[in-house]
Design a protein around this motif. Structure first.
Motif, short mmCIF file in Angstrom:
data_model
loop_
_atom_site.label_atom_id
_atom_site.label_comp_id
_atom_site.label_asym_id
_atom_site.label_seq_id
_atom_site.Cartn_x
_atom_site.Cartn_y
_atom_site.Cartn_z
N ALA A 95 -5.36 5.97 3.92
CA ALA A 95 -5.99 6.96 4.81
C ALA A 95 -7.11 6.33 5.64
N ALA A 96 -7.72 5.26 5.12
CA ALA A 96 -8.79 4.57 5.84
C ALA A 96 -8.25 3.47 6.77
N GLY A 97 -6.91 3.35 6.86
CA GLY A 97 -6.30 2.40 7.79
C GLY A 97 -5.92 1.05 7.21
N PHE A 98 -5.99 0.90 5.89
CA PHE A 98 -5.60 -0.37 5.26
C PHE A 98 -4.09 -0.43 5.05
N ARG A 99 -3.57 -1.65 5.06
CA ARG A 99 -2.16 -1.87 4.75
C ARG A 99 -2.00 -3.26 4.14
N SER A 100 -0.86 -3.49 3.54
CA SER A 100 -0.49 -4.82 3.06
C SER A 100 0.77 -5.22 3.79
N ILE A 101 0.79 -6.44 4.28
CA ILE A 101 1.96 -6.95 5.00
C ILE A 101 3.18 -6.93 4.10
N PHE A 102 3.00 -7.08 2.81
CA PHE A 102 4.12 -7.25 1.89
C PHE A 102 4.70 -5.95 1.37
N THR A 103 3.97 -4.86 1.43
CA THR A 103 4.47 -3.60 0.92
C THR A 103 5.70 -3.17 1.72
N GLY A 104 6.83 -3.06 1.06
CA GLY A 104 8.07 -2.66 1.71
C GLY A 104 8.84 -3.80 2.36
N ALA A 105 8.19 -4.92 2.64
CA ALA A 105 8.87 -6.04 3.30
C ALA A 105 9.36 -7.09 2.29
N ILE A 106 8.57 -7.31 1.29
CA ILE A 106 8.91 -8.30 0.26
C ILE A 106 8.70 -7.63 -1.09
N ASP A 107 9.74 -7.65 -1.92
CA ASP A 107 9.65 -6.91 -3.18
C ASP A 107 8.88 -7.64 -4.27
N ALA A 108 8.70 -8.95 -4.15
CA ALA A 108 7.98 -9.65 -5.22
C ALA A 108 7.42 -10.97 -4.71
N LEU A 109 6.26 -11.27 -5.21
CA LEU A 109 5.63 -12.58 -5.05
C LEU A 109 5.40 -13.07 -6.46
N GLU A 110 5.73 -14.32 -6.73
CA GLU A 110 5.56 -14.83 -8.09
C GLU A 110 4.82 -16.14 -8.08
N VAL A 111 3.97 -16.33 -9.09
CA VAL A 111 3.34 -17.63 -9.29
C VAL A 111 4.39 -18.54 -9.90
N ARG A 112 4.78 -19.54 -9.16
CA ARG A 112 5.80 -20.48 -9.63
C ARG A 112 5.18 -21.57 -10.49
N ASP A 113 3.96 -21.99 -10.13
CA ASP A 113 3.28 -23.05 -10.85
C ASP A 113 1.80 -22.94 -10.55
N SER A 114 0.97 -23.44 -11.44
CA SER A 114 -0.47 -23.40 -11.24
C SER A 114 -1.11 -24.52 -12.03
#
Length: 191
Positions: A95-114
């Motif tokens: 409602a305050a105008g925030f969004r995430s680029i990934f919501t709806g476009a990419i279903d998952a981001l995973e940490v592959r290595d750290s």
């Protein structure tokens, strides 16, 4: 000595040995025994439930990155932050105008290595950025870089679902095929 005599001698010897204490001194009263149970070193709660902590994730508003606070499971770390990015803004933030680029476009981001200290993180994109409009792609990568940077990461690499290195867009429109840094996306941060 007969077999029977030998057997009686062995039995008498065993009985005598068992009843004499075998050289171990006895106490007249009970003694306390020191507790040698190792102390727990985990940060998990006694019930085994997640330990929430406040962390920053970066959302987009007016084509700029802005930090917002989220409660995440500190035992999960970078993965919990990426999941918060995919989940996107709360209803109030939307409602305050925030969004995430990934919501709806990419279903998952995973940490592959750290790295053990969390300064180097490899993120797996389970879909390419083709579902994200080109002008939004640097903002999306910036969301990841700034969010992980706020948690201490200084180098972030990207791979596809097949494990191959992905080229990601920088704010100037060039493609980075090596790890990126939060500093490379700092110009996208509001303020």
């Amino acid at each position: 000595m007969s077999a029977r005599g030998f057997l009686l001698a062995v039995v008498a010897f065993v009985v005598l040995g068992l009843t004499s204490g075998g050289g171990v001194p006895t106490d007249s009263a009970a003694r306390a025994v020191a507790d040698r149970t190792p102390s727990p070193t985990s940060t998990a709660s006694p019930t085994g439930s997640p330990v929430p902590a406040a962390a920053s994730i970066f959302l987009v508003r007016n084509n700029q990155l802005i930090a917002v606070s989220r409660e995440v499971d500190i035992d999960v770390g970078a993965q919990a932050l990426l999941e918060a990015l995919v989940a996107g803004p709360t209803d109030q933030e939307t409602a305050a105008g925030f969004r995430s680029i990934f919501t709806g476009a990419i279903d998952a981001l995973e940490v592959r290595d750290s790295s053990p200290d969390g300064t180097t993180v490899v993120v797996q994109l389970n879909a390419d950025l083709a579902g994200v409009p080109p002008p939004d792609q640097p903002l999306g990568i910036g969301q990841i870089a700034q969010t992980l940077g706020a948690a201490g990461a200084t180098s972030i690499g990207f791979v596809g679902g097949d494990g191959n290195v992905l080229g990601v867009p920088l704010p100037d429109g060039t493609i980075a095929t090596a790890a990126v840094t939060p500093a490379q996306y700092a110009a996208l941060v509001a303020g």
